[in-house]
Design a protein around this motif. Structure first.
Motif, mmCIF file in Angstrom:
data_model
loop_
_atom_site.group_PDB
_atom_site.id
_atom_site.type_symbol
_atom_site.label_atom_id
_atom_site.label_comp_id
_atom_site.label_asym_id
_atom_site.label_seq_id
_atom_site.Cartn_x
_atom_site.Cartn_y
_atom_site.Cartn_z
ATOM 1 N N ASN A 124 1.973 1.623 -4.883
ATOM 2 C CA ASN A 124 1.565 0.725 -3.800
ATOM 3 C C ASN A 124 2.189 1.137 -2.470
ATOM 4 O O ASN A 124 2.417 0.295 -1.596
ATOM 5 C CB ASN A 124 1.945 -0.717 -4.140
ATOM 6 C CG ASN A 124 1.198 -1.230 -5.358
ATOM 7 O OD1 ASN A 124 -0.011 -1.081 -5.472
ATOM 8 N ND2 ASN A 124 1.926 -1.833 -6.286
ATOM 9 N N ASN A 127 0.329 -0.005 0.680
ATOM 10 C CA ASN A 127 0.336 -1.463 0.794
ATOM 11 C C ASN A 127 1.721 -1.990 1.139
ATOM 12 O O ASN A 127 1.849 -2.998 1.860
ATOM 13 C CB ASN A 127 -0.159 -2.097 -0.503
ATOM 14 C CG ASN A 127 -0.470 -3.571 -0.340
ATOM 15 O OD1 ASN A 127 -1.269 -3.952 0.510
ATOM 16 N ND2 ASN A 127 0.158 -4.406 -1.142
ATOM 17 N N VAL A 130 2.022 -1.633 4.756
ATOM 18 C CA VAL A 130 1.168 -2.649 5.378
ATOM 19 C C VAL A 130 1.878 -3.993 5.400
ATOM 20 O O VAL A 130 1.870 -4.704 6.421
ATOM 21 C CB VAL A 130 -0.182 -2.761 4.635
ATOM 22 C CG1 VAL A 130 -0.957 -4.002 5.102
ATOM 23 C CG2 VAL A 130 -1.016 -1.511 4.857
ATOM 24 N N ASN A 131 2.495 -4.371 4.305
ATOM 25 C CA ASN A 131 3.175 -5.671 4.231
ATOM 26 C C ASN A 131 4.315 -5.772 5.238
ATOM 27 O O ASN A 131 4.510 -6.821 5.867
ATOM 28 C CB ASN A 131 3.710 -5.906 2.817
ATOM 29 C CG ASN A 131 2.614 -6.221 1.825
ATOM 30 O OD1 ASN A 131 1.541 -6.705 2.192
ATOM 31 N ND2 ASN A 131 2.849 -5.943 0.556
ATOM 32 N N HIS A 160 -3.880 -8.722 7.740
ATOM 33 C CA HIS A 160 -3.590 -7.825 6.628
ATOM 34 C C HIS A 160 -4.757 -6.876 6.357
ATOM 35 O O HIS A 160 -4.558 -5.674 6.126
ATOM 36 C CB HIS A 160 -3.275 -8.640 5.371
ATOM 37 C CG HIS A 160 -2.747 -7.806 4.237
ATOM 38 N ND1 HIS A 160 -3.578 -7.078 3.407
ATOM 39 C CD2 HIS A 160 -1.473 -7.561 3.818
ATOM 40 C CE1 HIS A 160 -2.842 -6.435 2.530
ATOM 41 N NE2 HIS A 160 -1.570 -6.706 2.738
ATOM 42 N N SER A 164 -4.429 -2.899 6.757
ATOM 43 C CA SER A 164 -4.667 -2.084 5.561
ATOM 44 C C SER A 164 -5.734 -1.032 5.822
ATOM 45 O O SER A 164 -5.589 0.133 5.423
ATOM 46 C CB SER A 164 -5.094 -2.990 4.398
ATOM 47 O OG SER A 164 -5.316 -2.226 3.233
ATOM 48 N N THR A 168 -4.785 2.940 5.707
ATOM 49 C CA THR A 168 -5.534 3.744 4.743
ATOM 50 C C THR A 168 -6.264 4.877 5.448
ATOM 51 O O THR A 168 -6.284 6.017 4.972
ATOM 52 C CB THR A 168 -6.545 2.864 3.983
ATOM 53 O OG1 THR A 168 -5.832 1.842 3.270
ATOM 54 C CG2 THR A 168 -7.345 3.691 2.987
#
Length: 205
Positions: A124, A127, A130-131, A160, A164, A168
């Motif tokens: 992850n 992600n 991203v968080n 979010h 993301s 990506t």
């Protein structure tokens, strides 16, 4: 790998080739050990399992990426004290260039992290970045809003989703093995596109 023994270096190099070719899940530990010219017993003298070998290839780069990324987030808060929050978008783009240099200086490790890490604690990776971005940027916007230095709003779910999509897209440069110069041009255009969208939702005063 600079502090590794010759045996470790051989295992790491052979493991890297196998992971890049087949991904972590499908990579054969027996093949790695055989191609490196050692026994499983010798392998276990250095690594407890296949994932620890993968760690040996990507852990330092991953940790440095997250450390630098968090520092980049903090640097935006420094703009508040210097009353330069209007330059927030510019600063983000400058950091994007810095991170692209770092990615291409460690391209194979990022290839492992982005394309070959399914089944490891790094699966992850994007992600997780991203968080961090969403959490810290939300905090930044809230601070600026109290100071009347930002206008507009965005809900967390959309925030979010857009972040993301952006991250990506940036890492598609790695997934598609883009040459560095091509990748730099690509992310410059990508930043322009996403920055324009963000500014239609939230802008700095």
């Amino acid at each position: 790998m600079k502090n590794s023994t010759d045996t470790q270096k051989k295992l790491l190099e052979t493991g890297k080739k196998e992971f890049l070719k087949n991904g972590f899940k499908s990579a054969s530990l027996r093949k790695i050990v055989k191609d490196a010219g050692f026994t499983l017993g010798a392998f276990y003298g250095y690594y407890k399992d296949k994932e620890s070998l993968f760690d040996g290839l990507v852990e330092d780069v991953s940790n440095e990426m997250f450390t630098s990324f968090k520092k980049a987030q903090d640097s935006h808060f420094d703009l508040i004290d210097s009353e330069e929050t209007i330059n927030s978008t510019k600063l983000s783009t400058e950091y994007l260039r810095y991170f692209m240099d770092y990615i291409y200086d460690n391209f194979e490790q990022f290839k492992l992290l982005i394309c070959c890490a399914d089944g490891t604690k790094y699966e992850n990776f994007i992600n997780d970045l991203v968080n961090i971005e969403v959490e810290r940027t939300t905090e930044y916007y809230e601070t600026l809003r109290k100071l009347n230095k930002v206008k507009g709003n965005i809900n967390k779910q959309l925030h979010h989703m857009l972040t993301s999509a952006y991250f990506t897209a940036v890492f598609e440069t790695v997934a598609h093995d883009m040459a560095k110069e091509e990748a730099l041009g690509y992310v410059e255009e990508l930043a322009l596109f996403f920055n324009s969208g963000w500014e239609s939702l939230i802008s700095f005063k």
